[in-house]
Write an enzyme that holds these catalytic residues in place. Structure first.
Site, short mmCIF file in Angstrom:
data_model
loop_
_atom_site.label_atom_id
_atom_site.label_comp_id
_atom_site.label_asym_id
_atom_site.label_seq_id
_atom_site.Cartn_x
_atom_site.Cartn_y
_atom_site.Cartn_z
CD GLU A 49 -2.61 0.92 2.82
OE1 GLU A 49 -3.50 1.95 3.12
OE2 GLU A 49 -2.05 0.00 3.65
CE LYS A 118 -6.95 1.55 3.59
NZ LYS A 118 -5.76 1.77 4.51
CB CYS A 154 -4.78 -1.98 4.03
SG CYS A 154 -3.97 -2.26 5.67
#
Length: 585
Positions: A49, A118, A154
């Site tokens: 990430e 994200k 994540c």
């Protein structure tokens, strides 16, 4: 490469160490990883990430010039993929339509082929992403060599199935076949099991295999341990990469009657418990020194366990030739301390100097004598010793460019048993998040074990006498820490309940601890907040460290009365303040 059958995909997990803000350096790591992956026969290389910017970039990412530079770096990397080699999945800040996102880009065929954003932004503990990023929309998979890969980023996999904006559920519904999850997941005790449990839950819900790619680095207080892994759809371990080390590993995934499965990958042993804590402290110190371009470090050796462990960690991190130790004796420094410090320095192979501080302390006392008059000696004079040592260490730092390693443990930081502008001076503290009892445990551990890749000598390093004698600051005659503090085994047990668990005093007392002692410790913890705000950064290893995790106001009049809510507070006799040596250093 594009004519590969869609029932086989070779995926390289690139577990690498980025530096925040070093866009050229991070891009070069991507290029090296891609070349290595190509040599291993990979179709795709997946990186962590926000790898291009480094993670976490904090408010640096709000600078328009930084955002533009990240975009240009990704575009240059995308052009590299025109050579027909492996595709690349890499994280970067992504500005679009006036908003800034945490993005993950597919680079293939000389262009940015797809961008996924994200969705779930963490805003707890050490994370503060909602301040800087906008949540992205739910998106579908990306196609690589005819295989549809879901790329939840994540925190996107930490959302339970069926919850608001469930990214994994959306990916399943839109045809994802394998989940590739880039991460910036920092180390803390027990984190590996927690990650594995989350991954198993998402696999159980989705029926898809999952590849978890984590960065490995130290970034200020945080350490990222890597330990990337993959699980097949039946929850079996497909591969496990090592912790605390960079690597690029390619595994082959094949599609059969029951879906995709890894044909077999390496399984590294992962350190746990005290070994993991030690490796985290070493990596955190090494990267702080290296990435801030210090030639080496200097620290004061007192003959005590805290400075001994810090010296061992520094040598393991940097090598003996980059570590300088200084003994700064005064009237109360025992011969035992002098001998133990010298033996430790010899065992470590470091440069070692002895600089008596009497001239400095005497000069300071003479300077304040007209103001002090006939007042009795007290903590003031004790502090002058610690502050003289701090000044000398900072002078060595200035003269030689070495960073001062601070050596105070979490027990001391909790209750204020430390001297501002004295032993708290320095640039970084590898044991800041270790309680005193843990410092002892890690010291015993290092004497019988050395981590892989450590640069220090083999065998026992810390003299046993340092580990068995009563701890003392040696600021007055026959002083020991237990003159001012409860025994460390009791103190640390109470502090862990107050700091990590936020337990009420009544609950701690009900667990069997002395009420008066608990009340006193809680009071010291509250009063020492102003010191902690001025302490050097240090490695986080526990669930809740001072600074990023535990952020209390300095000006704060609330005190836990130490009784159940149903019991009148007036029935409790509050103890007197602790000694000045604890609260006023």
């Amino acid at each position: 490469m594009n004519d590969r059958p869609a029932d086989r995909l070779a995926i390289a997990a690139a577990q690498l160490n980025p530096t925040v803000g070093d866009l050229d350096g991070n891009a070069e790591k991507v290029r090296r990883a891609r070349r290595e992956a190509a040599a291993q026969g990979a179709d795709l290389v997946a990186l962590p990430e926000l790898f291009i910017s480094g993670y976490p970039p904090e408010d640096l990412v709000l600078k328009p010039a930084f955002q533009a530079a990240c975009r240009a770096t990704v575009e240059a990397l995308a052009r590299d993929t025109a050579d027909g080699g492996p595709a690349v999945l890499v994280g970067t800040p992504w500005a679009e339509d006036g908003k800034l996102y945490n993005g993950y880009c597919l680079l293939e065929g000389g262009r940015i082929a797809a961008v996924r954003l994200k969705v779930n932004l963490p805003n707890y503990g050490v994370f503060d992403e909602r301040r800087v990023f906008a949540p992205g929309p739910l998106g579908g998979p990306v196609s690589v060599r005819g295989v549809r890969l879901g790329v939840p980023i994540c925190e996107d996999i930490w959302t339970e199935w069926g919850a608001y904006e469930d990214v994994v559920e959306c990916l399943v519904e839109t045809g994802a076949e394998i989940l590739v999850v880039p991460n910036g997941s920092p180390y803390s005790r027990g984190k590996g099991d927690q990650r594995l449990n989350v991954a198993v839950a998402r696999i159980t819900e989705s029926g898809l295999p999952l590849i978890y790619v984590n960065q490995v680095c130290g970034q200020d207080e945080l350490v990222f341990d890597g330990a990337s892994f993959a699980l097949n759809a039946d929850h079996s371990l497909a591969f496990q990469l090592p912790a605390f080390r960079e690597c690029v590993v390619t595994t082959v995934w094949e599609r059969g009657a029951e879906g995709w499965r890894c044909t077999g990958g390496p399984v590294a042993a992962i350190p746990e418990g005290d070994q993991a804590d030690y490796e985290a402290c070493v990596l955190g110190l090494r990267d702080y020194v290296e990435k801030n371009r210090f030639p080496g470090v200097v620290l004061g050796l007192s003959g005590g366990v805290d400075s001994a462990l810090c010296a061992a960690m520094a040598v393991d991190a940097l090598g003996a030739q980059r570590v300088r130790c200084v003994m700064l004796p005064y009237l109360y420094t025992s011969e035992t301390s002098r001998t133990d410090a010298a033996r430790l320095a010899e065992a470590l192979g470091v440069a070692y100097d002895i600089l008596p501080i009497a001239p400095a302390v005497d000069g300071l006392e003479q300077s304040i004598a007209p103001l002090v008059g006939n007042r009795p000696r007290d903590v003031t004079e004790e502090n002058l010793q610690a502050r003289a040592r701090g000044v000398i260490l900072m002078a060595v730092s200035n003269k030689f460019g070495l960073m001062v390693v601070t050596t105070g443990n979490k027990s001391e930081m909790s209750v204020g048993y430390a001297t501002l502008y004295g032993d708290m001076n320095g640039g970084f503290n590898p044991v800041k998040d270790l309680y005193k009892t843990e410092v002892y445990r890690l010291s015993w551990l290092r004497n019988r074990w050395k981590p892989e890749g450590a640069l220090g000598p083999d065998g026992p390093l810390i003299p046993e006498n340092i580990l068995t004698r009563a701890p003392t600051a040696e600021l007055r005659e026959n002083q020991t820490d237990q003159d001012s503090l409860p025994p460390y085994d009791q103190l640390d047990a109470v502090l862990e309940r107050l700091v990590e668990r936020e337990e009420p005093i009544a609950e701690i007392v009900a667990a069997g601890f002395d009420r008066e002692m608990v009340m006193r410790v809680e009071r010291m913890l509250n009063l020492a907040e102003y010191k902690r705000r001025q302490a050097a950064p240090g490695v986080k290893v526990t669930l809740k460290n001072f600074g990023r995790d535990r952020r209390y106001p300095i000006t704060n009049r609330f005190r836990d009365p130490g009784v159940p809510l149903s019991e009148p507070a007036a029935t409790l006799a509050v103890t007197a303040p602790g000694s000045g040596a604890v609260l006023d250093l």
